[in-house]
Motif scaffolding. Structure first.
Motif, short mmCIF file in Angstrom:
data_model
loop_
_atom_site.label_atom_id
_atom_site.label_comp_id
_atom_site.label_asym_id
_atom_site.label_seq_id
_atom_site.Cartn_x
_atom_site.Cartn_y
_atom_site.Cartn_z
N PRO A 1 0.92 -1.17 -0.15
CA PRO A 1 -0.15 -0.01 -0.01
C PRO A 1 0.73 1.09 -0.05
N GLN A 2 0.52 2.16 -0.73
CA GLN A 2 1.12 3.69 -0.73
C GLN A 2 0.25 4.55 -0.01
N GLU A 3 0.59 4.58 1.26
CA GLU A 3 -0.20 5.22 2.40
C GLU A 3 0.40 6.57 2.96
N ILE A 4 1.51 6.74 2.62
CA ILE A 4 2.37 7.76 3.24
C ILE A 4 2.56 8.98 2.22
N ASP A 5 2.14 10.15 3.03
CA ASP A 5 2.30 11.60 2.35
C ASP A 5 2.91 12.54 3.21
N ASN A 6 2.89 13.63 3.10
CA ASN A 6 3.59 14.47 3.99
C ASN A 6 2.61 15.01 5.15
#
Length: 225
Positions: A131-136
């Motif tokens: 999963p791509q769940e990381i943001d700023n």
């Protein structure tokens, strides 16, 4: 006459651009629906063995069936489930054929956090995912309280001492854990909305062009009268 011609050319050019953008979004919609259909077919396919070296791109959503052992040492990822409310995803280490990977066992309510969960030998069927769940705006995990805010596979693997491989269970691993299987519902598909927006703007543009042409033609007639 020159002013009318300018407005007509400008209006037709703008209308053509907006219609072209709407048509492009319709094409993108058809492409995206095909992609989602392929993903759904892949997700629901017959499960296979765990690849020796899974690739985060090539093996994303691959269905896998494993026999092994769920170990203690789970982490809790804070989530909210529609029509249920907040809770945690339970991510646990899993040993299979001498390999140690991550298993997303599913969802528990906040109040069930300290409830003991089944460990030991079991079979798990699910899908590989990164999963791509990381943001700023994603907070750093509170490791002291064991509260995480995203399923960042490499970081979770370091925390639990596993390979950077996450299997999201579609079968139950505990009667008190609700599996949250992988599906395509969370993949954005906004092309229809974009198409409607562009076509709507084209209609407004055409209406405004017609109004200005009428007004421009009407003015000389009133001045003549």
């Amino acid at each position: 006459m020159r002013r009318v011609l300018f407005l007509l050319i400008f209006g037709l050019a703008g209308f053509g651009v907006l219609v072209a953008l709407g048509s492009w979004q319709v094409q993108r919609l058809a492409w995206k629906e095909g992609v989602l259909a392929d993903i759904d077919a892949r997700i629901s396919g017959a499960p296979s063995a765990l690849p020796a070296h899974p690739d985060p791109v090539e093996d994303r959503y691959r269905p896998v069936a494993l026999s092994g052992e769920v170990l203690p040492g789970e982490v809790h990822v804070l989530v909210s489930v529609k029509r249920v409310g907040p809770g945690y995803r339970i991510i646990a280490p899993f040993v299979t054929d001498g390999r140690r990977i991550l298993v997303d066992r599913g969802f528990i309510r906040l109040e069930d956090r300290d409830t003991p969960r089944a460990l030991g030998v079991m079979e798990v069927t699910g899908n590989l995912h990164w999963p791509q769940e990381i943001d700023n705006y994603t907070p750093e995990p509170d490791t002291k309280e064991n509260i995480w805010f995203a399923r960042d596979v490499p970081t979770l693997a370091d925390e639990l001492g596993t390979e950077p491989i996450l299997l999201i269970a579609r079968s139950a691993t505990d009667p008190n854990i609700t599996p949250l299987p992988v599906d395509s519902a969370g993949i954005p598909n906004d092309h229809l909305q974009y198409a409607v927006t562009w076509f709507g703007l084209a209609a407004v543009w055409a209406g405004m062009t017609g109004f200005f042409l009428w007004r421009t033609r009407a003015r000389p007639e009133s001045e003549t009268a």
